[in-house]
Write an enzyme that holds these catalytic residues in place. Structure first.
Site, PDB file in Angstrom:
ATOM      1  N   LEU A   1      17.527   4.015 -18.081  1.00 63.17           N
ATOM      2  CA  LEU A   1      18.438   5.197 -17.970  1.00 63.17           C
ATOM      3  C   LEU A   1      17.469   6.503 -17.775  1.00 63.17           C
ATOM      4  CD1 LEU A   1      21.226   4.470 -20.465  1.00 63.17           C
ATOM      5  CD2 LEU A   1      21.460   4.096 -18.204  1.00 63.17           C
TER       6      LEU A   1
ATOM      7  N   SER B   1       3.307   7.172 -18.179  1.00 70.74           N
ATOM      8  CA  SER B   1       2.939   7.054 -16.659  1.00 70.74           C
ATOM      9  C   SER B   1       3.522   8.323 -15.849  1.00 70.74           C
ATOM     10  CB  SER B   1       3.579   5.830 -16.075  1.00 70.74           C
ATOM     11  OG  SER B   1       4.865   5.769 -15.726  1.00 70.74           O
TER      12      SER B   1
ATOM     13  N   GLU C   1      11.306  -7.999  -3.985  1.00 73.44           N
ATOM     14  CA  GLU C   1      10.434  -7.114  -2.969  1.00 73.44           C
ATOM     15  C   GLU C   1      10.006  -8.562  -2.208  1.00 73.44           C
ATOM     16  OE1 GLU C   1       9.664  -2.727  -3.694  1.00 73.44           O
ATOM     17  OE2 GLU C   1       8.115  -4.159  -4.220  1.00 73.44           O
TER      18      GLU C   1
ATOM     19  N   ASP D   1       8.288   0.309 -13.238  1.00 68.01           N
ATOM     20  CA  ASP D   1       7.367  -0.997 -13.155  1.00 68.01           C
ATOM     21  C   ASP D   1       6.326  -1.053 -14.411  1.00 68.01           C
ATOM     22  OD1 ASP D   1       8.346  -1.569 -10.768  1.00 68.01           O
ATOM     23  OD2 ASP D   1       6.941  -0.559  -9.567  1.00 68.01           O
TER      24      ASP D   1
ATOM     25  N   ASN E   1      17.761  -0.596 -13.050  1.00 71.16           N
ATOM     26  CA  ASN E   1      18.140   1.044 -13.457  1.00 71.16           C
ATOM     27  C   ASN E   1      19.548   1.195 -13.230  1.00 71.16           C
ATOM     28  OD1 ASN E   1      18.304   1.207 -10.779  1.00 71.16           O
ATOM     29  ND2 ASN E   1      16.338   2.533 -10.608  1.00 71.16           N
TER      30      ASN E   1
ATOM     31  N   THR F   1       0.777  -1.273   0.033  1.00 71.02           N
ATOM     32  CA  THR F   1       0.064   0.029  -0.086  1.00 71.02           C
ATOM     33  C   THR F   1       0.803   1.368   0.092  1.00 71.02           C
ATOM     34  OG1 THR F   1      -1.714  -1.258   1.198  1.00 71.02           O
ATOM     35  CG2 THR F   1      -1.792   1.181   1.195  1.00 71.02           C
ATOM     36  N   ASP F   2       0.823   2.132  -0.970  1.00 72.11           N
ATOM     37  CA  ASP F   2       1.575   3.247  -0.997  1.00 72.11           C
ATOM     38  C   ASP F   2       1.148   4.369  -0.260  1.00 72.11           C
ATOM     39  OD1 ASP F   2       3.520   1.882  -2.686  1.00 72.11           O
ATOM     40  OD2 ASP F   2       2.580   2.861  -4.455  1.00 72.11           O
TER      41      ASP F   2
HETATM   42  O1  RIB Z   1       8.600   1.008  -7.892  1.00 72.53           O
HETATM   43  C1  RIB Z   1       7.578   1.753  -7.217  1.00 72.53           C
HETATM   44  C2  RIB Z   1       6.805   0.938  -6.252  1.00 72.53           C
HETATM   45  O2  RIB Z   1       8.095   0.600  -5.165  1.00 72.53           O
HETATM   46  C3  RIB Z   1       6.063   1.675  -5.222  1.00 72.53           C
HETATM   47  O3  RIB Z   1       4.582   1.395  -5.513  1.00 72.53           O
HETATM   48  C4  RIB Z   1       6.332   1.132  -3.958  1.00 72.53           C
HETATM   49  O4  RIB Z   1       5.271   0.221  -3.400  1.00 72.53           O
HETATM   50  C5  RIB Z   1       7.577   0.276  -3.977  1.00 72.53           C
HETATM   51  O5  RIB Z   1       7.505  -1.092  -3.947  1.00 72.53           O
HETATM   52 NA    NA Z   2       3.446   8.329 -12.089  1.00 74.74          NA
END
Ligand code: RIB
Ligand code: NA
Length: 308
Positions: free
Chosen positions: A223, A286, A141, A254, A186, A13-14
């Site tokens: 890059l 995005s 992750e 992502d 990256n 959850t961001d």
């Molecule tokens: O790459 C971006 C993501 O990194 C975010 O959504 C955050 O949750 C982290 O996992």
């Molecule tokens: Na964005």
């Protein structure tokens, strides 16, 4: 129908704070906006792919809490197959406090929580969905053990493996690189893994060569605004990105990886350089909108030539 893209990875959850600039150590800053969003690199990549029209499945773990329940609903809303998203009572759903400054630059903390409870046996339970996929996508992750199990399973069924080694991990398991058909990082992650400076395109090519020696079949080094370098034993290709003024770069990497998974699965006749070019365009779209998954374009919002 069968998911052609399977992501074994994270959900977070961001918790996003928008501030004029990034804070200094010990500093308190006023932010001007806060929002809660759906993130986690794995889920972001999966949702980015479904927005383009992919049939995708997620193999993941959330906590037995409101963030976890909301996340399951988010997957449903994005047509993600959740047959292998499990709920654990042992840890909270992963969270990511994020700061985004006025230039669109960000800093992210991740507290992986439930993501680290996804076991190798949870991944093995998803073998049926993995074996019928075209592409398996992983990130850094969840536990390296679960990731490696996923990559090995995919390889054993001749499913293409796309490993996005993010966030940066200087001690990344060598076997993860060896089991990657496409190893994508990256510039920062490339530096951490190779101990080489990665500032220019030439630097990226050198870092890619060093990663190829570690056993992956191909390397992508993104890059940022300068696009990406794609490298195989045959050589290097540079993919240019369009120059834009970003609003929020969170999750752009992502969007790129998710788009690439979509192209690999559904437009496999395209040359790799073309797939990467198109994936860059999706990522660029995005960064022009705030948030992570909220900023990922749908097929309808993109030029139709990206789908021919
Ligand atoms: O790459 C971006 C993501 O990194 C975010 O959504 C955050 O949750 C982290 O996992
Ligand atoms: Na964005």
């Amino acid at each position: 129908t069968t998911p052609k893209v399977v992501v074994v990875g994270s959900c977070m959850t961001d918790l996003i704070s928008y501030t004029p600039r990034l804070p200094q150590p010990g500093e308190t800053l006023h932010g001007h906006k806060f929002s809660v969003g759906f993130g986690g690199k794995g889920a972001n990549q999966c949702v980015a792919a479904t927005r383009l029209g992919a049939n995708a499945a997620m193999v993941a773990m959330v906590g037995d809490d409101s963030f976890g329940q909301n996340y399951l609903e988010n997957f449903k809303n994005n047509n993600v197959d959740t047959s292998f998203v499990r709920v654990t009572k042992e840890a909270a759903t992963g969270v990511a406090p994020i700061v985004v400054d006025d230039t669109g630059e960000n800093c992210i903390i991740i507290v992986a929580g439930a993501n680290l409870k996804l076991t190798s046996s949870n991944v093995e339970q998803a073998e049926d969905v993995i074996k019928d996929a075209s592409v398996l996508v992983c990130q850094g992750e969840i536990t390296p053990a679960a990731t490696l199990t996923a990559l090995r399973l995919a390889r054993s069924h001749e499913v293409k493996t796309l490993m996005n080694a993010a966030p940066a991990d200087p001690f990344l398991d060598a076997a993860i690189i060896e089991h990657s058909d496409i190893f994508c990082v990256n510039e920062i992650e490339a530096e951490v893994l190779t101990k080489l400076k990665v500032k220019t395109r030439k630097d990226a090519e050198q870092a890619a060569e060093s990663l190829l020696k570690r056993g992956c079949k191909s390397v992508i080094i993104t890059l940022g605004g300068d696009g990406a370098v794609y490298s195989t034993a045959e050589g290097h290709t540079h993919i240019a990105a369009e120059t834009v003024t970003p609003v929020d770069t969170t999750g752009a990497g992502d969007a790129f990886v998710g788009a690439l998974a979509y192209y690999l699965a559904y437009h496999s006749h395209l040359a790799m350089a073309e797939m990467l070019q198109r994936s860059c365009q999706v990522a660029t779209a995005s960064v022009l909108a705030p948030g992570t998954q909220t900023s990922y374009p749908t097929r309808e919002q993109l030029p139709s030539h990206l789908f021919s």
